[in-house]
Design an enzyme around this catalytic site. Structure first.
Site, PDB file in Angstrom:
ATOM      1  N   ARG A 184     -15.710  -3.891  14.318  1.00 57.94           N
ATOM      2  CA  ARG A 184     -16.129  -2.675  13.644  1.00 57.94           C
ATOM      3  C   ARG A 184     -17.331  -2.030  14.321  1.00 57.94           C
ATOM      4  NH1 ARG A 184     -15.131  -1.995   7.429  1.00 57.94           N
ATOM      5  NH2 ARG A 184     -13.815  -3.778   7.465  1.00 57.94           N
ATOM      6  N   ARG A 242      -7.329   2.774  -5.910  1.00 60.36           N
ATOM      7  CA  ARG A 242      -6.921   1.386  -5.600  1.00 60.36           C
ATOM      8  C   ARG A 242      -7.365   0.418  -6.698  1.00 60.36           C
ATOM      9  NH1 ARG A 242      -8.781  -0.868   0.049  1.00 60.36           N
ATOM     10  NH2 ARG A 242     -10.771  -0.079  -0.678  1.00 60.36           N
TER      11      ARG A 242
HETATM   12  P1  AP5 Z   1     -12.872  -4.010   4.144  1.00 54.26           P
HETATM   13  O1  AP5 Z   1     -12.298  -4.715   2.988  1.00 54.26           O
HETATM   14  O2  AP5 Z   1     -12.331  -4.264   5.492  1.00 54.26           O
HETATM   15  O3  AP5 Z   1     -12.834  -2.460   3.790  1.00 54.26           O
HETATM   16  P2  AP5 Z   1     -12.452  -1.171   4.663  1.00 54.26           P
HETATM   17  O4  AP5 Z   1     -12.377  -1.266   6.125  1.00 54.26           O
HETATM   18  O5  AP5 Z   1     -13.394  -0.170   4.134  1.00 54.26           O
HETATM   19  O6  AP5 Z   1     -10.966  -0.942   4.335  1.00 54.26           O
HETATM   20  P3  AP5 Z   1     -10.320  -0.934   2.943  1.00 54.26           P
HETATM   21  O7  AP5 Z   1     -10.040  -2.321   2.477  1.00 54.26           O
HETATM   22  O8  AP5 Z   1     -11.096  -0.060   1.987  1.00 54.26           O
HETATM   23  O9  AP5 Z   1      -8.989  -0.116   3.224  1.00 54.26           O
HETATM   24  P4  AP5 Z   1      -7.661  -0.488   3.998  1.00 54.26           P
HETATM   25  O10 AP5 Z   1      -7.621   0.303   5.265  1.00 54.26           O
HETATM   26  O11 AP5 Z   1      -7.428  -1.967   4.094  1.00 54.26           O
HETATM   27  O12 AP5 Z   1      -6.623   0.176   2.991  1.00 54.26           O
HETATM   28  P5  AP5 Z   1      -5.613  -0.501   1.928  1.00 54.26           P
HETATM   29  O13 AP5 Z   1      -4.456  -1.093   2.651  1.00 54.26           O
HETATM   30  O14 AP5 Z   1      -6.342  -1.363   0.940  1.00 54.26           O
HETATM   31  O15 AP5 Z   1     -14.444  -4.262   4.215  1.00 54.26           O
HETATM   32  C1  AP5 Z   1     -15.247  -4.202   3.061  1.00 54.26           C
HETATM   33  C2  AP5 Z   1     -16.701  -4.384   3.462  1.00 54.26           C
HETATM   34  O16 AP5 Z   1     -16.897  -5.666   4.088  1.00 54.26           O
HETATM   35  C3  AP5 Z   1     -17.254  -3.380   4.479  1.00 54.26           C
HETATM   36  O17 AP5 Z   1     -17.669  -2.188   3.887  1.00 54.26           O
HETATM   37  C4  AP5 Z   1     -18.439  -4.187   5.061  1.00 54.26           C
HETATM   38  O18 AP5 Z   1     -19.521  -4.213   4.184  1.00 54.26           O
HETATM   39  C5  AP5 Z   1     -17.874  -5.594   5.137  1.00 54.26           C
HETATM   40  N1  AP5 Z   1     -17.225  -5.866   6.421  1.00 54.26           N
HETATM   41  C6  AP5 Z   1     -15.894  -6.189   6.612  1.00 54.26           C
HETATM   42  N2  AP5 Z   1     -15.637  -6.362   7.915  1.00 54.26           N
HETATM   43  C7  AP5 Z   1     -16.819  -6.180   8.572  1.00 54.26           C
HETATM   44  C8  AP5 Z   1     -17.170  -6.197   9.948  1.00 54.26           C
HETATM   45  N3  AP5 Z   1     -16.275  -6.475  10.903  1.00 54.26           N
HETATM   46  N4  AP5 Z   1     -18.459  -5.942  10.268  1.00 54.26           N
HETATM   47  C9  AP5 Z   1     -19.390  -5.680   9.325  1.00 54.26           C
HETATM   48  N5  AP5 Z   1     -19.118  -5.639   7.991  1.00 54.26           N
HETATM   49  C10 AP5 Z   1     -17.832  -5.875   7.622  1.00 54.26           C
HETATM   50  O19 AP5 Z   1      -5.087   0.831   1.194  1.00 54.26           O
HETATM   51  C11 AP5 Z   1      -5.939   1.563   0.339  1.00 54.26           C
HETATM   52  C12 AP5 Z   1      -5.152   2.067  -0.883  1.00 54.26           C
HETATM   53  O20 AP5 Z   1      -4.175   3.011  -0.438  1.00 54.26           O
HETATM   54  C13 AP5 Z   1      -4.357   0.968  -1.619  1.00 54.26           C
HETATM   55  O21 AP5 Z   1      -4.397   1.213  -2.995  1.00 54.26           O
HETATM   56  C14 AP5 Z   1      -2.912   1.102  -1.082  1.00 54.26           C
HETATM   57  O22 AP5 Z   1      -1.955   0.710  -2.051  1.00 54.26           O
HETATM   58  C15 AP5 Z   1      -2.844   2.587  -0.749  1.00 54.26           C
HETATM   59  N6  AP5 Z   1      -2.046   2.868   0.448  1.00 54.26           N
HETATM   60  C16 AP5 Z   1      -2.045   2.198   1.636  1.00 54.26           C
HETATM   61  N7  AP5 Z   1      -1.216   2.780   2.520  1.00 54.26           N
HETATM   62  C17 AP5 Z   1      -0.684   3.864   1.864  1.00 54.26           C
HETATM   63  C18 AP5 Z   1       0.246   4.874   2.253  1.00 54.26           C
HETATM   64  N8  AP5 Z   1       0.799   4.908   3.483  1.00 54.26           N
HETATM   65  N9  AP5 Z   1       0.562   5.832   1.346  1.00 54.26           N
HETATM   66  C19 AP5 Z   1       0.010   5.823   0.095  1.00 54.26           C
HETATM   67  N10 AP5 Z   1      -0.873   4.874  -0.328  1.00 54.26           N
HETATM   68  C20 AP5 Z   1      -1.212   3.918   0.558  1.00 54.26           C
END
Ligand code: AP5
Length: 227
Positions: free
Chosen positions: A86, A125
């Site tokens: 990241r 979500r």
């Molecule tokens: P993390 O959990 O990785 O959060 P993120 O990157 O912000 O990603 P999300 O989990 O919010 O989203 P996603 O892309 O996985 O989407 P999802 O599939 O759930 O990290 C959380 C925290 O941890 C960070 O903020 C940081 O503090 C820390 N952290 C983690 N890794 C780190 C690193 N490497 N370095 C430093 N800190 C770190 O989908 C979202 C929603 O949309 C769901 O409800 C789903 O059902 C829906 N959805 C998905 N695809 C579609 C579609 N095609 N159409 C319609 N709806 C959809």
């Protein structure tokens, strides 16, 4: 094989990683999920990470690099990295640790989604308290109202960092700290852009196609299997 799913919060990395994990003999490593488990267990890492995550900031690089280094094992068929790297520092450290293990990144899937869609996805979500299965109020409701499709429990929760003000902070940090790793991988010719605004199944098909092409070109030992 090492597949990186790169994309802003809400782009669908976790959703797609789970679907691809089921299809290929690749293990999902979601740093967000790993950190949330550490927080739930009140481990030393969890205690350090909790307030940082709640505020939508990044947990320090050294913690994440050590976590990934300990999980990536030589000899395993491969990994889908969801949420790591990241930062540029994490990307460079990943290359170094893989080199030492005689492995390398095969492809970086860049999941492209407009910001208004990201916000709608994140604010809607919710997930099962028991098994962590992820749902959406509009796009992916449980098949039976109020009952998890996977474990049949009835309790759901929303992530604390999915509130609107924290989402805006997470998106800002993504643009400042994570976007710069795209040119790093583009120089290595590893990036494949995917329009991740389509339906979940369509996005999976696009990623599937990219991974299958990687299998074709990187199947020297013949142990990657497609179901
Ligand atoms: P993390 O959990 O990785 O959060 P993120 O990157 O912000 O990603 P999300 O989990 O919010 O989203 P996603 O892309 O996985 O989407 P999802 O599939 O759930 O990290 C959380 C925290 O941890 C960070 O903020 C940081 O503090 C820390 N952290 C983690 N890794 C780190 C690193 N490497 N370095 C430093 N800190 C770190 O989908 C979202 C929603 O949309 C769901 O409800 C789903 O059902 C829906 N959805 C998905 N695809 C579609 C579609 N095609 N159409 C319609 N709806 C959809």
């Amino acid at each position: 094989m090492i597949v990186i799913l790169l994309g802003p919060p809400g782009s669908g990395k976790g959703t797609q990683a789970k679907r691809l994990e089921e299809k290929y003999h690749l293990k999902q490593l979601s740093t967000g999920e790993i950190l949330r488990a550490e927080v739930a267990a009140s481990s030393e890492i969890g205690k350090k990470a909790k307030s940082i995550m709640d505020a939508g900031q990044f947990v320090p690089d050294d913690i994440l690099i050590n976590i990934i280094d300990s999980k990536v094992q030589k000899g395993n068929a491969g990994y889908i990295l969801d949420g790591f790297p990241r930062t540029l520092n994490q990307a460079e450290a990943l290359d170094h640790m893989l080199h030492v293990k005689n492995m390398a990144v095969d492809v970086v899937i860049n999941m492209v989604v407009d910001e208004n869609i990201l916000i709608e996805r994140i604010t809607g979500r919710f997930s099962c308290v028991h098994c962590g299965a992820v749902y959406h109020e509009k796009f992916k409701l449980p098949l039976k109202k109020g009952i998890c499709d996977i474990c049949h429990h009835k309790e759901f929760t929303k992530r604390k960092d999915d509130s609107l003000d924290v989402i805006q902070e997470r998106l800002k940090i993504y643009h400042h700290q994570t976007s710069p790793i795209l040119p790093y991988y583009q120089k290595k010719n590893l990036v494949k852009d995917v329009d991740a605004m389509e339906k979940v199944e369509n996005v999976t098909n696009k990623i599937d196609h990219i991974i299958k092409n990687c299998f074709k070109t990187d199947n020297s030992e013949g142990f990657y299997m497609v179901n």
